[in-house]
Scaffold this motif. Structure first.
Motif, PDB file in Angstrom:
ATOM      1  N   PRO A   1      43.669  34.554  28.428  1.00 37.87           N
ATOM      2  CA  PRO A   1      42.665  35.340  29.148  1.00 37.87           C
ATOM      3  C   PRO A   1      42.245  34.636  30.443  1.00 37.87           C
ATOM      4  CG  PRO A   1      41.656  34.279  27.244  1.00 37.87           C
ATOM      5  CD  PRO A   1      43.110  33.963  27.203  1.00 37.87           C
ATOM      6  N   MET A   2      42.183  35.405  31.506  1.00 34.74           N
ATOM      7  CA  MET A   2      41.714  34.916  32.806  1.00 34.74           C
ATOM      8  C   MET A   2      40.436  35.671  33.142  1.00 34.74           C
ATOM      9  SD  MET A   2      44.061  32.715  33.535  1.00 34.74           S
ATOM     10  CE  MET A   2      43.774  32.334  35.235  1.00 34.74           C
ATOM     11  N   LYS A   3      39.484  34.979  33.760  1.00 38.02           N
ATOM     12  CA  LYS A   3      38.217  35.621  34.088  1.00 38.02           C
ATOM     13  C   LYS A   3      38.387  36.597  35.238  1.00 38.02           C
ATOM     14  CE  LYS A   3      35.140  32.228  32.307  1.00 38.02           C
ATOM     15  NZ  LYS A   3      33.748  32.022  32.135  1.00 38.02           N
ATOM     16  N   ASP A   4      37.788  37.762  35.063  1.00 38.38           N
ATOM     17  CA  ASP A   4      37.777  38.778  36.094  1.00 38.38           C
ATOM     18  C   ASP A   4      36.632  38.448  37.038  1.00 38.38           C
ATOM     19  OD1 ASP A   4      38.141  41.012  37.607  1.00 38.38           O
ATOM     20  OD2 ASP A   4      37.614  42.437  36.033  1.00 38.38           O
TER      21      ASP A   4
ATOM     22  N   THR B   1      37.706  39.547  30.787  1.00 37.54           N
ATOM     23  CA  THR B   1      38.946  38.844  31.115  1.00 37.54           C
ATOM     24  C   THR B   1      40.111  39.823  31.190  1.00 37.54           C
ATOM     25  OG1 THR B   1      39.496  38.363  28.802  1.00 37.54           O
ATOM     26  CG2 THR B   1      38.159  36.726  29.960  1.00 37.54           C
ATOM     27  N   TYR B   2      41.199  39.359  31.785  1.00 36.26           N
ATOM     28  CA  TYR B   2      42.449  40.119  31.820  1.00 36.26           C
ATOM     29  C   TYR B   2      43.572  39.185  31.355  1.00 36.26           C
ATOM     30  CZ  TYR B   2      43.252  37.692  36.244  1.00 36.26           C
ATOM     31  OH  TYR B   2      43.427  36.721  37.209  1.00 36.26           O
TER      32      TYR B   2
END
Length: 70
Positions: free
Chosen positions: A65-68, A45-46
């Motif tokens: 967190p966002m999924k890469d 994640t980023y």
């Protein structure tokens, strides 16, 4: 993944509770002026970051967190 936030304000920054329910771990509960906080995010994640200014109530930061998806 680690995300480092440096509080370059002269105000205390609180960490929004959703930061923790979204899966982040922070090394502080509040970020003092001129201090750094390290956020540990889940693998793959980023950080998506949003900050609010509540005037006299202070500043608040949300790290989510966002999924890469590469």
């Amino acid at each position: 993944m680690k995300f480092k936030y440096i509080n370059d304000t002269n105000r205390v920054v609180s960490i929004h509770p959703a930061t923790f329910t979204h899966g982040c771990i922070a090394d502080k509960e509040k970020i003092l002026p001129k201090d750094m906080c390290v956020f540990n995010l889940p693998e793959g994640t980023y950080p998506w970051v949003k900050m609010w200014d509540y005037g006299e109530r202070g500043l608040s930061i949300l790290v989510s967190p966002m999924k890469d998806e590469e």
